[in-house]
Motif scaffolding. Sequence first.
Motif, PDB file in Angstrom:
ATOM      1  N   ASP A 103      47.480  25.835  17.778  1.00 42.73           N
ATOM      2  CA  ASP A 103      46.605  25.403  16.686  1.00 42.73           C
ATOM      3  C   ASP A 103      45.441  26.370  16.509  1.00 42.73           C
ATOM      4  O   ASP A 103      45.067  26.727  15.379  1.00 42.73           O
ATOM      5  CB  ASP A 103      46.056  24.000  16.958  1.00 42.73           C
ATOM      6  CG  ASP A 103      47.102  22.909  16.782  1.00 42.73           C
ATOM      7  OD1 ASP A 103      48.159  23.191  16.185  1.00 42.73           O
ATOM      8  OD2 ASP A 103      46.849  21.783  17.251  1.00 42.73           O
ATOM      9  N   LEU A 104      44.839  26.776  17.621  1.00 40.02           N
ATOM     10  CA  LEU A 104      43.682  27.673  17.564  1.00 40.02           C
ATOM     11  C   LEU A 104      44.049  29.048  17.029  1.00 40.02           C
ATOM     12  O   LEU A 104      43.217  29.725  16.424  1.00 40.02           O
ATOM     13  CB  LEU A 104      43.051  27.786  18.951  1.00 40.02           C
ATOM     14  CG  LEU A 104      42.251  26.562  19.397  1.00 40.02           C
ATOM     15  CD1 LEU A 104      41.982  26.616  20.892  1.00 40.02           C
ATOM     16  CD2 LEU A 104      40.936  26.471  18.632  1.00 40.02           C
ATOM     17  N   LYS A 105      45.282  29.473  17.241  1.00 40.96           N
ATOM     18  CA  LYS A 105      45.729  30.736  16.637  1.00 40.96           C
ATOM     19  C   LYS A 105      45.711  30.640  15.118  1.00 40.96           C
ATOM     20  O   LYS A 105      45.298  31.570  14.417  1.00 40.96           O
ATOM     21  CB  LYS A 105      47.140  31.084  17.110  1.00 40.96           C
ATOM     22  CG  LYS A 105      47.241  31.636  18.519  1.00 40.96           C
ATOM     23  CD  LYS A 105      48.670  32.069  18.804  1.00 40.96           C
ATOM     24  CE  LYS A 105      48.796  32.712  20.177  1.00 40.96           C
ATOM     25  NZ  LYS A 105      50.181  33.183  20.436  1.00 40.96           N
ATOM     26  N   LYS A 106      46.180  29.505  14.608  1.00 45.58           N
ATOM     27  CA  LYS A 106      46.259  29.330  13.158  1.00 45.58           C
ATOM     28  C   LYS A 106      44.900  28.998  12.552  1.00 45.58           C
ATOM     29  O   LYS A 106      44.573  29.452  11.452  1.00 45.58           O
ATOM     30  CB  LYS A 106      47.255  28.208  12.839  1.00 45.58           C
ATOM     31  CG  LYS A 106      48.675  28.495  13.337  1.00 45.58           C
ATOM     32  CD  LYS A 106      49.554  27.273  13.165  1.00 45.58           C
ATOM     33  CE  LYS A 106      50.939  27.496  13.766  1.00 45.58           C
ATOM     34  NZ  LYS A 106      51.777  26.268  13.675  1.00 45.58           N
ATOM     35  N   ASP A 107      44.134  28.187  13.243  1.00 49.03           N
ATOM     36  CA  ASP A 107      42.824  27.763  12.735  1.00 49.03           C
ATOM     37  C   ASP A 107      41.814  27.819  13.872  1.00 49.03           C
ATOM     38  O   ASP A 107      41.697  26.876  14.658  1.00 49.03           O
ATOM     39  CB  ASP A 107      42.904  26.339  12.180  1.00 49.03           C
ATOM     40  CG  ASP A 107      41.556  25.862  11.621  1.00 49.03           C
ATOM     41  OD1 ASP A 107      40.617  26.684  11.541  1.00 49.03           O
ATOM     42  OD2 ASP A 107      41.464  24.669  11.266  1.00 49.03           O
ATOM     43  N   PRO A 108      41.052  28.904  13.992  1.00 48.25           N
ATOM     44  CA  PRO A 108      40.118  29.066  15.118  1.00 48.25           C
ATOM     45  C   PRO A 108      39.003  28.038  15.146  1.00 48.25           C
ATOM     46  O   PRO A 108      38.333  27.892  16.165  1.00 48.25           O
ATOM     47  CB  PRO A 108      39.554  30.480  14.915  1.00 48.25           C
ATOM     48  CG  PRO A 108      40.497  31.147  13.971  1.00 48.25           C
ATOM     49  CD  PRO A 108      41.056  30.076  13.111  1.00 48.25           C
ATOM     50  N   GLU A 109      38.801  27.345  14.037  1.00 47.30           N
ATOM     51  CA  GLU A 109      37.735  26.347  13.999  1.00 47.30           C
ATOM     52  C   GLU A 109      38.217  24.975  14.456  1.00 47.30           C
ATOM     53  O   GLU A 109      37.417  24.043  14.558  1.00 47.30           O
ATOM     54  CB  GLU A 109      37.157  26.253  12.584  1.00 47.30           C
ATOM     55  CG  GLU A 109      36.598  27.561  12.040  1.00 47.30           C
ATOM     56  CD  GLU A 109      35.419  28.081  12.835  1.00 47.30           C
ATOM     57  OE1 GLU A 109      34.723  27.263  13.473  1.00 47.30           O
ATOM     58  OE2 GLU A 109      35.190  29.309  12.816  1.00 47.30           O
ATOM     59  N   SER A 110      39.487  24.825  14.722  1.00 47.93           N
ATOM     60  CA  SER A 110      40.006  23.540  15.189  1.00 47.93           C
ATOM     61  C   SER A 110      39.646  23.315  16.650  1.00 47.93           C
ATOM     62  O   SER A 110      39.308  24.250  17.376  1.00 47.93           O
ATOM     63  CB  SER A 110      41.529  23.497  15.008  1.00 47.93           C
ATOM     64  OG  SER A 110      42.162  24.463  15.832  1.00 47.93           O
ATOM     65  N   HIS A 111      39.709  22.072  17.065  1.00 49.85           N
ATOM     66  CA  HIS A 111      39.462  21.691  18.461  1.00 49.85           C
ATOM     67  C   HIS A 111      38.088  22.171  18.966  1.00 49.85           C
ATOM     68  O   HIS A 111      37.943  22.537  20.131  1.00 49.85           O
ATOM     69  CB  HIS A 111      40.562  22.239  19.377  1.00 49.85           C
ATOM     70  CG  HIS A 111      41.942  21.785  19.020  1.00 49.85           C
ATOM     71  ND1 HIS A 111      42.409  20.524  19.310  1.00 49.85           N
ATOM     72  CD2 HIS A 111      42.950  22.426  18.361  1.00 49.85           C
ATOM     73  CE1 HIS A 111      43.656  20.401  18.872  1.00 49.85           C
ATOM     74  NE2 HIS A 111      44.004  21.537  18.286  1.00 49.85           N
ATOM     75  N   GLY A 112      37.099  22.189  18.078  1.00 51.78           N
ATOM     76  CA  GLY A 112      35.753  22.592  18.487  1.00 51.78           C
ATOM     77  C   GLY A 112      35.553  24.088  18.574  1.00 51.78           C
ATOM     78  O   GLY A 112      34.597  24.548  19.204  1.00 51.78           O
TER      79      GLY A 112
END
Length: 754
Positions: free
Chosen positions: A472-481
């Motif tokens: 998820d963080l690869k696709k959206d670095p702003e996810s998961h805080g």
Amino acid sequence: MGNMSLEFLDVRLIFVLSMFWVGGVFGKGVKPEGRSLHHRAKNSAVFDVMSFGARADGRTDDSNAFMAAWKEACQSTGRVHITIPKGTYIIGPLKFSGPCLNVSSLTLQVKGYLKATTDLRKYGFGGGWLEFAWMEGLTLTGGGTFDGQGARAWPHNKCPTDSNCKLLPTSLKFVAMNKTVIRGLTSVNSKFFHIALVECHNFKGSRLKISAPETSPNTDGIHIERSSSVYFSLSHIATGDDCISVGQGNSQITITSITCGPGHGISVGSLGKYPDERDVSGLVVKDCTMTGTTNGIRIKTWANSPGNSAATNMTFENIVMNNVTNPIIIDQLYCPFTSCTSKAPSRVKLSDIYFKNIRGTSLSEVAVALECSKGIPCQNITLKMFTWTCHLGRNKQLQVAAMSKLNSVAPKSHLHVSLRQSSQANPTELAWIDLFLNSIPSFKKRAETDAVDDAPARAEKFAQRYSEILEDLKKDPESHGGPPDCILLCRLREQVLRELGFKDIFKKVKDEENAKAISLFENVVDLSDAIEDEGKRLENLVRGIFAGNIFDLGSAQLAEVFSKDGMSFLASCQNLVPRPWVIDDLDAFKLKWSKKSWKKAVIFVDNSGADIILGILPFARELLRRGTQVVLAANDLPSINDITYPELIEIISKLKDNEGKLKGVDTTNLFIANSGNDLPVIDLSRVSQEIAYLASDADLVITEGMGRGIETNLYAQFKCDSLKIGMVKHPEVAQFLGGRLYDCVFKYNEVLLS
């Protein structure tokens, strides 16, 4: 226990999110009468310039004596010393050239005051006052002063207005040098640049004092060109031009702990003036302070550059600017003269440039000005963690906070506040994510053998959930805080483990390794105590810390080795990579150790087993013997195989004898504290109230281990002395540092008293 800032130490923390990250002697003359002081002392040949006829009276030209000493020294063998005693010497210009074929190292010990001749007719075009060339293993030190006597030359400098000007001489010029060290010297009033490096490699400069009036033209403190693996640190520079300028063709340049001002700040360039210029890459500027400078950080390239070149992978981090007129500038229309012949765009490509944790006061309204080439726009310029107060008048202030990620910067951009414009993770963030992805199998394997019910199934869920989060963080670095950094990725991993009922998946192996290490403690201490030489004993203790720190199951490679073959502390001590280490300030620390006993040391400890028991505790015990109070700060909650606060209390109690002593050393001044941390890395801006209180009067702070000492606090600055020590156990970190896997970091920062 609540968290609070470690404000008593004025910790200015940087998270390392982007862990990137010219044979023979020049000069002729008759050798003066007199004999050299040429003797052997510990296999070193010593040559004193006074024995070659130097007068040191401040009136006589001592150039011939200096050259004669150099010539004989260069023709000697083994380790060689040239000494320049206290006194005032008129010399120059001189060229000290090699190669000195049979000399393994040459130390030039300058204790005197050296003054340059003021007769400009003696200097060649573009040359230096003192030039060192084609040498390997030169050390220039001694605390002496080089006075360029520039005041009489400055009126003849036409370069600020004439592109075809005649260059005045640089005070200290180094050409095609390898493995050079300059340390503890002063340069004043240079005619042109104070120090210049051309085609130099493996060059280290530290504890330099460089000064010239604010109005002196082109008196750059340090200029670097076509060089690699250059490191300047712990220096004060106040000049009429750039404190440090980085020209074309440089790679792997590190500038750290520099105090700059007055002057023009730290500059990259100007680049692109000439055809066939080489690229610039791997520049790191960190932990610097600029006061009253015209510019802070400036990257400048010529408009209408005749050839293509690039400047890439540059990081500017943890920089304080006090009353700086133009804090951050990218200027790709650079033209210092009244008019330029063309306004064609610059052909120097700027990319992958990171500005992080830069703060202070700006004297202009625009704290950040980006003026990029219209022909080749800037790419991947990152600005993060900015805090500015802009002083615009007596009653007018502007608060500026910037956090931006620019994938492609428009030709002209004045930024105050911007946001991430790319939705995907940048290369640095991807590198961190991949590192944590690679660690999942070893964590899953450890979790499968935990005591919780249905451990294998829960371990499988952990691997699946944590992998999904990282993807998820690869696709959206702003996810998961996000954005993802080392601390966030550690915290997310621990969160998933705890949600699945895993409290301490390394508990069994920690207990086993603690028991083994406790059985070896007395033997390790006895071996250390038997070393009578204080410096050698200290180095042995330091090597023990590195050997213990290899017991780290957060490293996938080490976890695999440990599970197969185990680890031997004594064997690890013998098999450390040889010095110099990738960051090696041990000699400076030894010197301070021989002169001072600290009042209180706070040590943020790392792993269980050999690390804490056979590495840190013998070192802490030595500090206690020297009268230092020692605070050992351990984790509140379990994380990997890191030692926790309750576990450390139990270990200390087992190691103490019936009188409460640690192998004969009183432990009244030993304190065990809860750091308030629950990760293998640490954010020093959020520690427990207990450790913040205990650290309020500390004069030495030590962060130990790869997570605490390297990955998150390598560039942290303190108001007191600090030491970062750890073994490099991730290939990605080794690559950033320019070292090897299992290389050692021993970074010592001494407080510079103004």
